[in-house]
Design an enzyme around this catalytic site. Structure first.
Site, PDB file in Angstrom:
ATOM      1  N   GLU A 126       0.822  -1.204   0.000  1.00 20.27           N
ATOM      2  CA  GLU A 126       0.000   0.000   0.000  1.00 20.27           C
ATOM      3  C   GLU A 126       0.860   1.259   0.000  1.00 20.27           C
ATOM      4  O   GLU A 126       0.610   2.203  -0.758  1.00 20.27           O
ATOM      5  CB  GLU A 126      -0.933  -0.010   1.220  1.00 20.27           C
ATOM      6  CG  GLU A 126      -1.684   1.279   1.477  1.00 20.27           C
ATOM      7  CD  GLU A 126      -2.681   1.634   0.396  1.00 20.27           C
ATOM      8  OE1 GLU A 126      -3.255   2.737   0.454  1.00 20.27           O
ATOM      9  OE2 GLU A 126      -2.902   0.812  -0.522  1.00 20.27           O
ATOM     10  N   HIS A 164       2.649   2.032  -3.298  1.00 19.30           N
ATOM     11  CA  HIS A 164       1.737   2.689  -4.234  1.00 19.30           C
ATOM     12  C   HIS A 164       1.625   4.185  -3.920  1.00 19.30           C
ATOM     13  O   HIS A 164       1.638   5.024  -4.831  1.00 19.30           O
ATOM     14  CB  HIS A 164       0.367   2.014  -4.150  1.00 19.30           C
ATOM     15  CG  HIS A 164      -0.651   2.594  -5.084  1.00 19.30           C
ATOM     16  ND1 HIS A 164      -1.611   3.476  -4.666  1.00 19.30           N
ATOM     17  CD2 HIS A 164      -0.852   2.413  -6.411  1.00 19.30           C
ATOM     18  CE1 HIS A 164      -2.356   3.822  -5.697  1.00 19.30           C
ATOM     19  NE2 HIS A 164      -1.927   3.197  -6.769  1.00 19.30           N
ATOM     20  N   HIS A 182     -11.417   6.051  -8.222  1.00 16.25           N
ATOM     21  CA  HIS A 182      -9.951   6.147  -8.181  1.00 16.25           C
ATOM     22  C   HIS A 182      -9.345   5.545  -9.446  1.00 16.25           C
ATOM     23  O   HIS A 182      -8.396   6.101 -10.011  1.00 16.25           O
ATOM     24  CB  HIS A 182      -9.447   5.414  -6.940  1.00 16.25           C
ATOM     25  CG  HIS A 182      -8.022   5.726  -6.597  1.00 16.25           C
ATOM     26  ND1 HIS A 182      -7.497   6.989  -6.605  1.00 16.25           N
ATOM     27  CD2 HIS A 182      -6.999   4.909  -6.223  1.00 16.25           C
ATOM     28  CE1 HIS A 182      -6.226   6.948  -6.256  1.00 16.25           C
ATOM     29  NE2 HIS A 182      -5.896   5.696  -6.026  1.00 16.25           N
ATOM     30  N   HIS A 241     -20.435  -6.957 -17.742  1.00 16.68           N
ATOM     31  CA  HIS A 241     -19.092  -6.666 -18.248  1.00 16.68           C
ATOM     32  C   HIS A 241     -18.776  -7.554 -19.464  1.00 16.68           C
ATOM     33  O   HIS A 241     -18.152  -7.094 -20.422  1.00 16.68           O
ATOM     34  CB  HIS A 241     -18.061  -6.898 -17.147  1.00 16.68           C
ATOM     35  CG  HIS A 241     -16.652  -6.563 -17.548  1.00 16.68           C
ATOM     36  ND1 HIS A 241     -16.284  -5.331 -18.028  1.00 16.68           N
ATOM     37  CD2 HIS A 241     -15.514  -7.308 -17.540  1.00 16.68           C
ATOM     38  CE1 HIS A 241     -14.989  -5.328 -18.298  1.00 16.68           C
ATOM     39  NE2 HIS A 241     -14.502  -6.515 -18.005  1.00 16.68           N
ATOM     40  N   HIS A 281      -4.411  -7.735 -17.126  1.00 18.21           N
ATOM     41  CA  HIS A 281      -5.685  -7.346 -17.741  1.00 18.21           C
ATOM     42  C   HIS A 281      -5.982  -5.874 -17.475  1.00 18.21           C
ATOM     43  O   HIS A 281      -6.501  -5.169 -18.349  1.00 18.21           O
ATOM     44  CB  HIS A 281      -6.800  -8.234 -17.182  1.00 18.21           C
ATOM     45  CG  HIS A 281      -8.097  -8.122 -17.925  1.00 18.21           C
ATOM     46  ND1 HIS A 281      -8.192  -8.247 -19.292  1.00 18.21           N
ATOM     47  CD2 HIS A 281      -9.362  -7.903 -17.495  1.00 18.21           C
ATOM     48  CE1 HIS A 281      -9.454  -8.111 -19.673  1.00 18.21           C
ATOM     49  NE2 HIS A 281     -10.177  -7.888 -18.595  1.00 18.21           N
TER      50      HIS A 281
END
Length: 335
Positions: free
Chosen positions: A75, A78, A140, A251, A309
């Site tokens: 975390e 990032h 986000h 999706h 992906h």
């Protein structure tokens, strides 16, 4: 290559990598590895917060919970990269204003880019403080893709002018189709983000069917309700599997629609001698993204493939921006 062009190019690549890093953090359930913001338990690094992290691990009964030292480092890594990216974008804005006469470009896009990264920072904070609400986490992701798109367009503006096509053709129809393709890809990325942030990717483990059916049981009432907590309905009840199925399956339908639109766009690009290379790039990236999407289902979401992906979605968005940029100018200046 000018220093400004190098800075924009480097920042664009870093943004692409940061999107993949964000996906890695999310897919490894490390989004709450440090449950406060901007530090980790108020400290600069997880190492400095080792005592607080150890207490949290003890309270949650082991490292299987949202907090652990490895998750905290994921975390915070990032956040460190995102902070560095923010400073780079500030640098781009400052240079855009200082060099506006030399560049012969308006600094407006670079300025809007600065505001976009500020908003993205706020979404990063809300992602943690609002405990991974799907709408916030998806927002986000949208913010990251938006910044990547803006940087890509800014970088393209620094590239050499497009070549002249002979003979020239009216590309007005192609421009419209390219815009439709961009909107379709953007919408599909949002749907994909909604799948990921609701952890609905593994609800269908077969392909081309879903739960053994070409039209599985689905509930749409709560599936796309924006104001709710993760895994819950707006009323606070557990979100049904049928709702997750609806998220996943829509999706898939979106993927079919996007494939059809982009296939038609690629055919139109191929028919124009000056845009054939764009057709090849578009088909290659689309085929790769489709293969990775199917692979995620068939192989039950391996981490590396799920992260790839996300990267493929970003690459497809960049490709559509490239297509739109190349066909947006004067009809005699296309490559």
């Amino acid at each position: 290559m000018s220093s400004y062009k190098r800075l924009v190019a480097f920042t664009t690549v870093l943004t692409f990598l940061l999107i993949m890093l964000g996906a890695f953090v999310r897919l490894t359930d490390a989004g709450l590895g440090c449950p406060d913001w901007p530090g980790c338990y108020g400290k600069l690094t997880p190492t400095h917060a080792a005592e607080e992290i150890a207490q949290a691990v003890e309270i949650q009964g082991g490292t299987h919970g949202p907090v652990s030292m490895p998750k905290a480092w994921k975390e915070m890594a990032h956040r460190y990269v995102a902070t560095f990216l923010g400073f780079l974008i500030i640098g781009i804005m400052v240079m855009a204003w200082k060099k506006r006469a030399e560049l012969k470009q308006s600094p407006a896009l670079a300025t809007w880019l600065f505001f976009a990264v500020c908003l993205q920072g706020a979404f990063g904070a809300w992602t943690v403080t609002m405990l991974l609400k799907p709408a916030i986490v998806t927002g986000h992701l949208i913010g990251g893709m938006t910044i990547l798109g803006m940087l890509t367009w800014l970088w393209l503006r620094q590239t050499s002018p497009a070549r002249t096509v002979a003979p020239p053709r009216d590309l007005s129809g192609l421009r419209v189709l390219a815009r439709v393709g961009f909107v379709a890809v953007a919408a599909q990325i949002i749907l994909g983000g909604w799948v990921s942030t609701n952890y609905a990717a593994v609800v269908c483990t077969d392909f081309p069917t879903c739960q053994g059916s070409f039209w599985p049981h689905m509930e749409f009432k709560d599936a796309f309700h924006i104001v709710r907590h993760l895994g819950e309905t707006p009323e606070g009840e557990i979100l049904h599997v049928a709702s997750l199925t609806a998220i996943h399956f829509i999706h898939r339908i979106g993927a079919l629609v996007v494939t059809g639109i982009l296939g038609f766009l690629a055919f139109a690009l191929w028919r124009n001698p000056g845009t054939k290379p764009l057709a090849i790039k578009l088909v290659a990236v689309l085929a790769l993204q489709i293969a990775m999407g199917i692979g995620n289902v068939v192989f039950q979401l391996p981490l590396w493939l799920a992260v790839a992906h996300n990267g493929g979605a970003a690459l497809l968005l960049v490709t559509l921006i490239l297509v739109n940029y190349r066909v947006a100018g004067n009809r005699h200046r296309i490559s």
